[in-house]
Design an enzyme around this catalytic site. Structure first.
Site, PDB file in Angstrom:
ATOM      1  N   GLU A   1     -43.863 -32.820 -54.933  1.00  0.00           N
ATOM      2  CA  GLU A   1     -43.180 -31.531 -54.873  1.00  0.00           C
ATOM      3  C   GLU A   1     -41.826 -31.672 -55.562  1.00  0.00           C
ATOM      4  O   GLU A   1     -41.268 -32.770 -55.626  1.00  0.00           O
ATOM      5  CB  GLU A   1     -42.879 -31.134 -53.415  1.00  0.00           C
TER       6      GLU A   1
ATOM      7  N   SER B   1     -48.004 -13.049 -60.588  1.00  0.00           N
ATOM      8  CA  SER B   1     -47.836 -12.798 -62.013  1.00  0.00           C
ATOM      9  C   SER B   1     -48.168 -14.064 -62.792  1.00  0.00           C
ATOM     10  O   SER B   1     -48.174 -14.096 -64.001  1.00  0.00           O
ATOM     11  CB  SER B   1     -46.399 -12.384 -62.306  1.00  0.00           C
TER      12      SER B   1
ATOM     13  N   LYS C   1     -56.398 -22.953 -61.893  1.00  0.00           N
ATOM     14  CA  LYS C   1     -56.578 -21.840 -60.953  1.00  0.00           C
ATOM     15  C   LYS C   1     -57.895 -21.088 -61.172  1.00  0.00           C
ATOM     16  O   LYS C   1     -58.408 -20.449 -60.252  1.00  0.00           O
ATOM     17  CB  LYS C   1     -55.411 -20.858 -61.052  1.00  0.00           C
TER      18      LYS C   1
ATOM     19  N   GLY D   1     -38.303 -27.637 -53.724  1.00  0.00           N
ATOM     20  CA  GLY D   1     -39.404 -26.909 -53.088  1.00  0.00           C
ATOM     21  C   GLY D   1     -40.190 -27.846 -52.192  1.00  0.00           C
ATOM     22  O   GLY D   1     -41.395 -27.997 -52.331  1.00  0.00           O
TER      23      GLY D   1
ATOM     24  N   ASP E   1     -41.231 -27.865 -49.115  1.00  0.00           N
ATOM     25  CA  ASP E   1     -41.745 -27.290 -47.863  1.00  0.00           C
ATOM     26  C   ASP E   1     -42.868 -28.124 -47.247  1.00  0.00           C
ATOM     27  O   ASP E   1     -42.947 -28.256 -46.025  1.00  0.00           O
ATOM     28  CB  ASP E   1     -42.226 -25.850 -48.099  1.00  0.00           C
TER      29      ASP E   1
ATOM     30  N   SER F   1     -51.658 -29.836 -64.226  1.00  0.00           N
ATOM     31  CA  SER F   1     -52.295 -28.674 -63.597  1.00  0.00           C
ATOM     32  C   SER F   1     -52.306 -27.425 -64.460  1.00  0.00           C
ATOM     33  O   SER F   1     -53.129 -26.534 -64.256  1.00  0.00           O
ATOM     34  CB  SER F   1     -51.596 -28.385 -62.266  1.00  0.00           C
TER      35      SER F   1
HETATM   36  C1  LIG Z   1     -50.704 -22.969 -58.596  1.00  0.00           C
HETATM   37  C2  LIG Z   1     -50.253 -24.144 -59.375  1.00  0.00           C
HETATM   38  C3  LIG Z   1     -49.921 -25.355 -58.744  1.00  0.00           C
HETATM   39  C4  LIG Z   1     -49.927 -25.533 -57.238  1.00  0.00           C
HETATM   40  O1  LIG Z   1     -51.211 -25.377 -56.704  1.00  0.00           O
HETATM   41  P1  LIG Z   1     -51.404 -25.101 -55.135  1.00  0.00           P
HETATM   42  O2  LIG Z   1     -52.868 -24.943 -54.992  1.00  0.00           O
HETATM   43  O3  LIG Z   1     -50.649 -23.856 -54.806  1.00  0.00           O
HETATM   44  O4  LIG Z   1     -50.853 -26.270 -54.430  1.00  0.00           O
HETATM   45  C5  LIG Z   1     -49.552 -26.430 -59.538  1.00  0.00           C
HETATM   46  N1  LIG Z   1     -49.496 -26.309 -60.888  1.00  0.00           N
HETATM   47  C6  LIG Z   1     -49.808 -25.170 -61.523  1.00  0.00           C
HETATM   48  C7  LIG Z   1     -49.716 -25.131 -63.002  1.00  0.00           C
HETATM   49  C8  LIG Z   1     -50.206 -24.049 -60.787  1.00  0.00           C
HETATM   50  O5  LIG Z   1     -50.511 -22.911 -61.432  1.00  0.00           O
END
Ligand SMILES: *Cc1c(COP(=O)(O)O)cnc(C)c1O
Length: 320
Positions: free
Chosen positions: A201, A75, A51, A205, A207, A302
């Site tokens: 997904e 948060s 992020k 969730g 969607d 991620s």
């Molecule tokens: C935000 C997040 C996602 C999803 O990312 P999007 O851009 O909302 O699709 C996946 N894994 C982690 C760890 C995140 O913080």
């Protein structure tokens, strides 16, 4: 629509803040899947998730445009990322969090000097408040995914994968609001369209799956039930969805139990702590038959932000 050029420009902007995260290769994971499996380790990124890429690309430009203050409504990892980059750029940040936000998440934001404002328990309450605060104080609201600068920033993960894993065949990416996936798709499909990109997904969730089936952004209920807290968004974004529609090769679902097993597998065999949203991609490699055999597969990990008090709960699976 965001284009490759935007991702390349984002990379230039964020290069001093963001790490080129390592690619981990696991023999045990590869053997189990029957493919060469690599992990793009955004859990080792600054602030513990990808992020920071989008947030940095957006906040740097907001500052150039004269913003004196930024806000966000999260948060989780987005809130931490915005607080971190605002602190680096010496702009105050207020992060609006739910009244039931865990102490560990709040303290992560505070450690980057972010101010906290508590508001409601749903994003429908938090987002308007964060926007209102920004307007009151001459600031800018930083959205978590549905903005061209955010998408382009997240897309830099895709550029790195193409450079780090020669002849990659398949990339697996988690889909929440779709910022990461649409950015990665833009980078990869416009540079090397032969690479297959699969979104994932949680079943709880789904969607984006429903939206893709209906051909229009469609909200889903109950997405707050999944342990993958980064994927609890109720619908894909207006900007991210058309990119997902255009480029995604496949979108698959994983169960809560598969996510737990994947976290365990990664801890036990690869010795890394990853969070549930991140483990969804490993779960796909382990448990879905996608004809990956002999492929070079990259699972995007991620993020790695887990409340350690809840870790044993996350990896607790029935029957072991
Ligand atoms: C935000 C997040 C996602 C999803 O990312 P999007 O851009 O909302 O699709 C996946 N894994 C982690 C760890 C995140 O913080």
């Amino acid at each position: 629509m965001v284009q490759l050029e935007d991702v390349l420009r984002a990379r230039g902007r964020i290069v001093d803040t963001v790490k080129t995260t390592p690619i981990l290769k696991s023999r045990q994971l590869s053997e189990k899947v029957g493919a060469q499996v690599f992990i793009k380790s955004e859990h080792l990124q600054t602030t513990g998730s990808f992020k920071i890429r989008g947030a940095t690309n957006r906040v740097i430009q907001a500052k150039e445009e004269g913003a004196k203050f930024v806000t966000a409504a999260s948060s989780g990892n987005h809130g931490q990322a915005v607080a971190y980059i605002a602190n680096q750029l010496e702009i105050p940040a207020t992060i609006v969090v739910p009244t039931d936000a865990s102490e560990s998440k709040v303290s992560a934001i505070k450690q980057y000097n972010g101010s906290i404002e508590y508001c409601g328990t749903t994003s429908a309450e938090r987002i308007p408040r964060a926007k209102e605060l920004a307007t009151e104080l001459d600031g800018v609201f930083i959205p978590p995914y549905d903005h061209p600068d955010i998408i382009a920033g997240q897309g830099t993960v895709g550029l790195e994968i193409l450079e780090q894993v020669e002849e990659v065949d398949t990339v697996i990416v988690p889909v929440g609001g779709g910022g990461l996936s649409s950015g990665v798709l833009t980078a990869i499909k416009e540079k090397k369209p032969s690479v297959r990109v699969i979104g994932v997904e949680p079943e709880l969730g789904n969607d984006t799956q429903v939206s893709l089936e209906k051909g229009v952004v469609t909200p889903a209920d109950g997405t707050d039930q999944t342990i993958a807290d980064g994927l609890r968004t109720t619908q894909p974004g207006d900007l991210t969805f058309p990119i997902l529609q255009k480029y995604l090769d496949d979108l698959v679902l994983v169960s809560e139990e598969e996510i737990r097993y994947a976290i365990r597998f990664v801890m036990e065999r690869i010795k890394q702590i990853i969070e549930p949203s991140s483990a969804t991609t490993v779960a796909v490699a382990l448990y879905r038959d996608l004809g990956l055999q002999k492929d070079k597969v990259v699972c995007i990990s991620s993020g790695g932000n887990v409340d350690l008090n809840k870790l044993s709960d996350l990896i607790n699976v029935v029957g072991e």
